[in-house]
Enzyme design. Structure first.
Site, PDB file in Angstrom:
ATOM      1  N   CYS A 160       0.817  -1.232   0.000  1.00  0.00           N
ATOM      2  CA  CYS A 160       0.000   0.000   0.000  1.00  0.00           C
ATOM      3  C   CYS A 160       0.839   1.265   0.000  1.00  0.00           C
ATOM      4  O   CYS A 160       0.332   2.348  -0.274  1.00  0.00           O
ATOM      5  CB  CYS A 160      -0.957   0.007   1.189  1.00  0.00           C
ATOM      6  SG  CYS A 160      -2.129  -1.346   1.154  1.00  0.00           S
ATOM      7  N   HIS A 180      -2.723   7.495   3.339  1.00  0.00           N
ATOM      8  CA  HIS A 180      -3.220   6.260   2.729  1.00  0.00           C
ATOM      9  C   HIS A 180      -4.653   6.037   3.211  1.00  0.00           C
ATOM     10  O   HIS A 180      -4.953   6.189   4.393  1.00  0.00           O
ATOM     11  CB  HIS A 180      -2.322   5.089   3.139  1.00  0.00           C
ATOM     12  CG  HIS A 180      -2.863   3.763   2.693  1.00  0.00           C
ATOM     13  ND1 HIS A 180      -3.296   3.537   1.410  1.00  0.00           N
ATOM     14  CD2 HIS A 180      -3.064   2.601   3.371  1.00  0.00           C
ATOM     15  CE1 HIS A 180      -3.723   2.298   1.312  1.00  0.00           C
ATOM     16  NE2 HIS A 180      -3.606   1.711   2.485  1.00  0.00           N
ATOM     17  N   ASN A 221     -10.174   0.589   0.532  1.00  0.00           N
ATOM     18  CA  ASN A 221      -8.710   0.622   0.449  1.00  0.00           C
ATOM     19  C   ASN A 221      -8.271   0.055  -0.902  1.00  0.00           C
ATOM     20  O   ASN A 221      -8.426  -1.137  -1.148  1.00  0.00           O
ATOM     21  CB  ASN A 221      -8.131  -0.207   1.606  1.00  0.00           C
ATOM     22  CG  ASN A 221      -6.612  -0.219   1.635  1.00  0.00           C
ATOM     23  OD1 ASN A 221      -5.968   0.209   0.680  1.00  0.00           O
ATOM     24  ND2 ASN A 221      -6.057  -0.730   2.716  1.00  0.00           N
TER      25      ASN A 221
HETATM   26  N1  COA Z   1     -18.790  -7.671   9.990  1.00  0.00           N
HETATM   27  C1  COA Z   1     -19.196  -7.940  11.247  1.00  0.00           C
HETATM   28  N2  COA Z   1     -18.369  -8.381  12.196  1.00  0.00           N
HETATM   29  C2  COA Z   1     -17.060  -8.533  11.863  1.00  0.00           C
HETATM   30  C3  COA Z   1     -16.593  -8.280  10.569  1.00  0.00           C
HETATM   31  C4  COA Z   1     -17.511  -7.831   9.609  1.00  0.00           C
HETATM   32  N3  COA Z   1     -17.162  -7.535   8.357  1.00  0.00           N
HETATM   33  N4  COA Z   1     -15.262  -8.528  10.537  1.00  0.00           N
HETATM   34  C5  COA Z   1     -14.917  -8.941  11.765  1.00  0.00           C
HETATM   35  N5  COA Z   1     -15.998  -8.962  12.566  1.00  0.00           N
HETATM   36  C6  COA Z   1     -16.094  -9.309  13.974  1.00  0.00           C
HETATM   37  C7  COA Z   1     -14.935 -10.155  14.424  1.00  0.00           C
HETATM   38  O1  COA Z   1     -15.209 -11.512  14.135  1.00  0.00           O
HETATM   39  C8  COA Z   1     -14.875  -9.876  15.908  1.00  0.00           C
HETATM   40  O2  COA Z   1     -15.842 -10.671  16.532  1.00  0.00           O
HETATM   41  P1  COA Z   1     -15.511 -11.365  17.948  1.00  0.00           P
HETATM   42  O3  COA Z   1     -15.240 -10.233  18.876  1.00  0.00           O
HETATM   43  O4  COA Z   1     -16.754 -12.120  18.225  1.00  0.00           O
HETATM   44  O5  COA Z   1     -14.302 -12.216  17.682  1.00  0.00           O
HETATM   45  C9  COA Z   1     -15.370  -8.423  16.015  1.00  0.00           C
HETATM   46  O6  COA Z   1     -16.018  -8.127  14.759  1.00  0.00           O
HETATM   47  C10 COA Z   1     -14.289  -7.422  16.283  1.00  0.00           C
HETATM   48  O7  COA Z   1     -13.239  -7.685  15.403  1.00  0.00           O
HETATM   49  P2  COA Z   1     -11.952  -6.793  15.415  1.00  0.00           P
HETATM   50  O8  COA Z   1     -10.987  -7.360  14.433  1.00  0.00           O
HETATM   51  O9  COA Z   1     -11.469  -6.577  16.791  1.00  0.00           O
HETATM   52  O10 COA Z   1     -12.556  -5.417  14.920  1.00  0.00           O
HETATM   53  P3  COA Z   1     -11.846  -4.031  14.795  1.00  0.00           P
HETATM   54  O11 COA Z   1     -12.601  -3.007  15.529  1.00  0.00           O
HETATM   55  O12 COA Z   1     -10.364  -4.106  15.038  1.00  0.00           O
HETATM   56  O13 COA Z   1     -12.028  -3.694  13.254  1.00  0.00           O
HETATM   57  C11 COA Z   1     -10.829  -3.845  11.201  1.00  0.00           C
HETATM   58  C12 COA Z   1     -11.522  -4.598  12.310  1.00  0.00           C
HETATM   59  C13 COA Z   1     -10.273  -4.829  10.196  1.00  0.00           C
HETATM   60  C14 COA Z   1     -11.826  -2.926  10.527  1.00  0.00           C
HETATM   61  C15 COA Z   1      -9.689  -2.979  11.812  1.00  0.00           C
HETATM   62  O14 COA Z   1      -8.914  -3.777  12.679  1.00  0.00           O
HETATM   63  C16 COA Z   1      -8.809  -2.371  10.785  1.00  0.00           C
HETATM   64  O15 COA Z   1      -9.240  -1.558   9.984  1.00  0.00           O
HETATM   65  N6  COA Z   1      -7.500  -2.709  10.772  1.00  0.00           N
HETATM   66  C17 COA Z   1      -6.569  -2.172   9.821  1.00  0.00           C
HETATM   67  C18 COA Z   1      -6.736  -2.875   8.516  1.00  0.00           C
HETATM   68  C19 COA Z   1      -6.011  -2.179   7.404  1.00  0.00           C
HETATM   69  O16 COA Z   1      -6.095  -0.994   7.288  1.00  0.00           O
HETATM   70  N7  COA Z   1      -5.304  -2.934   6.573  1.00  0.00           N
HETATM   71  C20 COA Z   1      -4.601  -2.432   5.455  1.00  0.00           C
HETATM   72  C21 COA Z   1      -3.480  -1.571   5.868  1.00  0.00           C
HETATM   73  S1  COA Z   1      -2.618  -1.009   4.484  1.00  0.00           S
END
Ligand code: COA
Length: 330
Positions: free
Chosen positions: A116, A256, A285
């Site tokens: 990215c 980004h 993204n």
């Molecule tokens: N819809 C509903 N629930 C979802 C889900 C979705 N699409 N994806 C995950 N969940 C659930 C998980 O299973 C988890 O459930 P649990 O608590 O029962 O295990 C819960 O939601 C929380 O998951 P978590 O991963 O802690 O959520 P979060 O608040 O961290 O948000 C992201 C997840 C991926 C949105 C966030 O971590 C993020 O944006 N990270 C950076 C990713 C990124 O930018 N990557 C590229 C970088 S270049």
């Protein structure tokens, strides 16, 4: 620093495929909701390439707009760099395919892999080749067909990505400081937090690898989130210092486009709330294309005008990160 040759961005362009995939559409594919996706990421929709469309097709469409915006002849382009993690094929480079499509027969071409962070890395690479006097005009593209290697059954990743491309034409000369110095860093020890483990020489294509879905993007979302906030924040401060400017001087910060919560956290930390450009709601993204598309849109919608100081910052798989400062002089 002052004796260096000025390098300017003289044109930008972007392209996203026609097909739109909304959060509502995703809710029909995996167990998720529009509310969950929007509140966690700021995303509402993303664009998805057609089956026959490859990364070079998206990149060439963005490039043609950037070349028109720059008002140059395609024959003037000496160098094409495509930043991508979703190349048309392992080789030849996607940049060579773009060259052929746009007819830039005088250019030499290569791809750059920094996930990215790729567009900023490519911008810095092209800038330095121009500043050194090796080339006069460069076309830098970030282009991705992320949809190819997303596991559409994995709700933790499939909601996050989209397809698209952005491009910029760089040339020697221009008023003011143009593209200033970047600060970039990488940490390969954290590669497994965000990667596509299968399909390359480490874990070659095989029936077993595909059955295990190793050819799809894998991510530890929470870890990536934390590192992205720290790295982009730190590197912006370093880039400001390196170029001798203060955050108060900056009209617009273009980060980004991975998650609006990441962007908000950085804005709070740097004390620049209200000056962060974001379009993640529309495109999700798009990896190396995200910064390039955001830069083009910021220019086209007037968020950046001539004379403005602008900060670009990126974070991606590797991990890789970086930031630089531009004096917008077009
Ligand atoms: N819809 C509903 N629930 C979802 C889900 C979705 N699409 N994806 C995950 N969940 C659930 C998980 O299973 C988890 O459930 P649990 O608590 O029962 O295990 C819960 O939601 C929380 O998951 P978590 O991963 O802690 O959520 P979060 O608040 O961290 O948000 C992201 C997840 C991926 C949105 C966030 O971590 C993020 O944006 N990270 C950076 C990713 C990124 O930018 N990557 C590229 C970088 S270049």
């Amino acid at each position: 620093m002052d004796s260096k040759r000025v390098v300017s961005i003289i044109g930008t362009g972007s392209y996203v495929p026609e097909k739109v995939l909304t959060n509502q559409d995703l809710a029909e594919m995996v167990e998720t909701t529009d509310e969950w996706i929007h509140s966690r990421t700021g995303m509402r929709e993303r664009h998805i390439a057609a089956d026959g469309q490859a990364t070079s097709d998206l990149g060439a469409a963005a490039a043609e707009k950037a070349i028109a915006d720059a008002g140059i002849s395609v024959d003037e382009i000496d160098l094409i760099i495509v930043a991508t993690l979703s190349p048309d094929m392992f080789f030849p480079s996607t940049a060579c395919f773009v060259q052929d499509k746009i007819g830039a027969k005088n250019a030499f071409c290569y791809d750059l892999g920094a996930a990215c962070s790729g567009f900023l890395y490519a911008l810095e690479t092209a800038k330095n080749q121009i500043a050194a006097g090796a080339v006069k005009t460069a076309l830098v593209i970030g282009s991705e067909k992320m949809s190819t290697f997303i596991d559409w059954e994995d709700r933790s990743t499939c909601i996050l990505f989209g397809d698209g491309a952005g491009a910029a034409v760089l040339q020697a000369g221009g008023e003011g400081r143009g593209v200033m110095d970047a600060v970039m860093g990488s940490d390969g020890s954290l590669a497994d937090l965000l990667w596509t483990p299968g399909g390359g020489s480490r874990n070659p294509i095989s029936r077993e690898m595909i059955d295990q879905k190793q050819h799809f993007l894998k991510m530890q979302g929470r870890e990536v989130f934390k590192h992205a906030v720290v790295r982009m924040g730190d590197t912006v401060l370093q880039a400001l210092e390196k170029n001798g400017v203060s955050s108060d001087d900056i009209k617009c910060f273009i980060p980004h486009q991975a998650n609006v919560r990441i962007i908000d956290s950085i804005a709070k930390r740097l004390g620049v709330v209200g000056r962060m450009y974001t379009n993640v709601e529309k495109y999700a993204n798009t990896s190396s294309a995200a910064l390039a598309i955001a830069l083009d849109e910021a220019v086209k919608d007037g968020a950046i005008v001539k004379g403005d100081l602008v900060v670009l910052t990126v974070f991606g798989g590797g991990f890789t990160w970086g930031a630089n400062v531009l004096e917008w002089n077009k």
